[in-house]
Design a protein around this motif. Structure first.
Motif, PDB file in Angstrom:
ATOM      1  N   TRP A 109      43.057  37.418  45.674  1.00 10.81           N
ATOM      2  CA  TRP A 109      43.404  37.755  44.286  1.00 10.81           C
ATOM      3  C   TRP A 109      42.464  37.060  43.298  1.00 10.81           C
ATOM      4  O   TRP A 109      42.132  37.634  42.249  1.00 10.81           O
ATOM      5  CB  TRP A 109      44.865  37.422  44.004  1.00 10.81           C
TER       6      TRP A 109
ATOM      7  N   ARG B  94      39.582  39.280  42.987  1.00  6.21           N
ATOM      8  CA  ARG B  94      39.859  40.518  42.254  1.00  6.21           C
ATOM      9  C   ARG B  94      39.776  40.348  40.738  1.00  6.21           C
ATOM     10  O   ARG B  94      39.507  41.313  40.020  1.00  6.21           O
ATOM     11  CB  ARG B  94      41.261  41.032  42.596  1.00  6.21           C
TER      12      ARG B  94
ATOM     13  N   TRP C 172      53.092  41.287  49.453  1.00  8.30           N
ATOM     14  CA  TRP C 172      52.348  40.058  49.732  1.00  8.30           C
ATOM     15  C   TRP C 172      53.235  38.949  50.284  1.00  8.30           C
ATOM     16  O   TRP C 172      52.754  37.835  50.522  1.00  8.30           O
ATOM     17  CB  TRP C 172      51.639  39.587  48.456  1.00  8.30           C
TER      18      TRP C 172
ATOM     19  N   HIS D 189      49.721  38.821  37.809  1.00  8.36           N
ATOM     20  CA  HIS D 189      48.267  39.011  37.801  1.00  8.36           C
ATOM     21  C   HIS D 189      47.691  38.317  36.558  1.00  8.36           C
ATOM     22  O   HIS D 189      48.028  37.158  36.302  1.00  8.36           O
ATOM     23  CB  HIS D 189      47.936  40.491  37.874  1.00  8.36           C
TER      24      HIS D 189
ATOM     25  N   SER E 195      47.564  33.124  41.736  1.00  5.43           N
ATOM     26  CA  SER E 195      46.120  33.073  41.524  1.00  5.43           C
ATOM     27  C   SER E 195      45.773  32.225  40.302  1.00  5.43           C
ATOM     28  O   SER E 195      46.107  32.576  39.172  1.00  5.43           O
ATOM     29  CB  SER E 195      45.568  34.491  41.339  1.00  5.43           C
TER      30      SER E 195
ATOM     31  N   ASN F 286      45.686  35.060  50.667  1.00  8.33           N
ATOM     32  CA  ASN F 286      45.922  36.047  49.613  1.00  8.33           C
ATOM     33  C   ASN F 286      45.557  35.513  48.238  1.00  8.33           C
ATOM     34  O   ASN F 286      45.099  36.277  47.370  1.00  8.33           O
ATOM     35  CB  ASN F 286      47.378  36.504  49.650  1.00  8.33           C
TER      36      ASN F 286
END
Length: 267
Positions: free
Chosen positions: A16, A19, A132, A63, A84, A12
């Motif tokens: 990310w 992304r 997640w 994020h 991330s 994951n």
């Protein structure tokens, strides 16, 4: 848990990381307006948070930090955490560009770094975060450990009923309860469905009971629970803004909750 599931965090994290560049360029996130001063928090969470001037806030799974920096713009002493590394790099750059003293930590949400000893007035999390995570008990323990006595956990999330359906909410295809990992290869991303990328990921569904009972088990007390028949953002295809700031599926003939919110207090 399968070998694939055991490696979910790295799988994951890579997804990310892929992304970040797409999302920074997307209309969905509108980074240009954000850098010019836009507050990206929605009314749901702003109302739950209330006056946050001079309060310390830890924002989980942040994020690339738009909401975290928005908390700073609203007067809080905000810190964001995300798994991330590319997202955290982008968040730190955005804080520098906007002149905000927002702090960021790159780490898994299950535990804060061993050298991080701060406790916060508020822990905050919103929209598309707990899916997640395979287990909510360590998540809830992180929240409880990070809160001061009488501190609040403020949470807004897409309703678990949504995740038992396909994207059009016309066919039930997944379990409501956390029975197994959901493995997917997604083409594009929710912020840009035409993006030239494939994203491999593992997610889990979490019932309301699982969420609430995990937080109670971690020593928190429920003080507010709400459900909403709209989403403040178009997170599914075919959503229309039929009222300002309220998106609903155009083919849905009945009312159902699309979002819920919780406020807990540390005992």
């Amino acid at each position: 848990m399968s070998a694939q599931s055991e490696n979910y965090a790295e799988l994951n994290r890579i997804a990310w990381n892929k992304r970040v560049g797409i999302h920074l360029q997307s209309e969905f996130y509108n980074q240009t307006s954000f850098l010019k001063g836009q507050i990206t928090l929605f009314d749901i969470e702003k109302n739950l948070l209330g006056n946050i001037i001079d309060l310390s806030i830890l924002h989980l799974q942040c994020h690339f930090g738009q909401d975290t920096i928005s908390l700073s713009r609203m007067g809080a002493k905000a810190t964001g955490l995300d798994i991330s590394d590319k997202a955290i790099d982008a968040a730190r750059e955005a804080a520098k560009q906007t002149g905000q003293d927002t702090q960021f930590i790159c780490h898994h949400v299950y535990a804060l770094p061993t050298d991080h000893h701060l406790q916060y007035d508020i822990v905050f999390s919103s929209y598309g975060t707990i899916t997640w995570l395979p287990d909510l008990l360590p998540w809830a323990k992180t929240i409880s450990n990070a809160l001061k006595s009488k501190g609040r956990f403020v949470f807004a999330e897409f309703h678990p009923l949504v995740w038992i359906y396909d994207e059009s909410l016309s066919k039930m295809i997944y379990d409501y309860f956390n029975t197994k990992a959901i493995y997917e290869i997604e083409k594009g991303s929710y912020a840009d469905r035409n993006a030239n990328v494939e994203l491999e990921s593992l997610t889990w569904n979490h019932s309301l009971h699982e969420v609430i009972s995990s937080l109670i088990a971690a020593g928190l007390k429920l003080i507010d629970f709400q459900e909403y028949d709209y989403s403040p953002c178009p997170f599914l295809p075919n959503m229309l803004e039929d009222e300002p700031g309220k998106f609903r599926l155009q083919n849905l003939s009945v009312k159902m909750p699309l979002v819920y919110s919780l406020v807990f207090e540390k005992i």
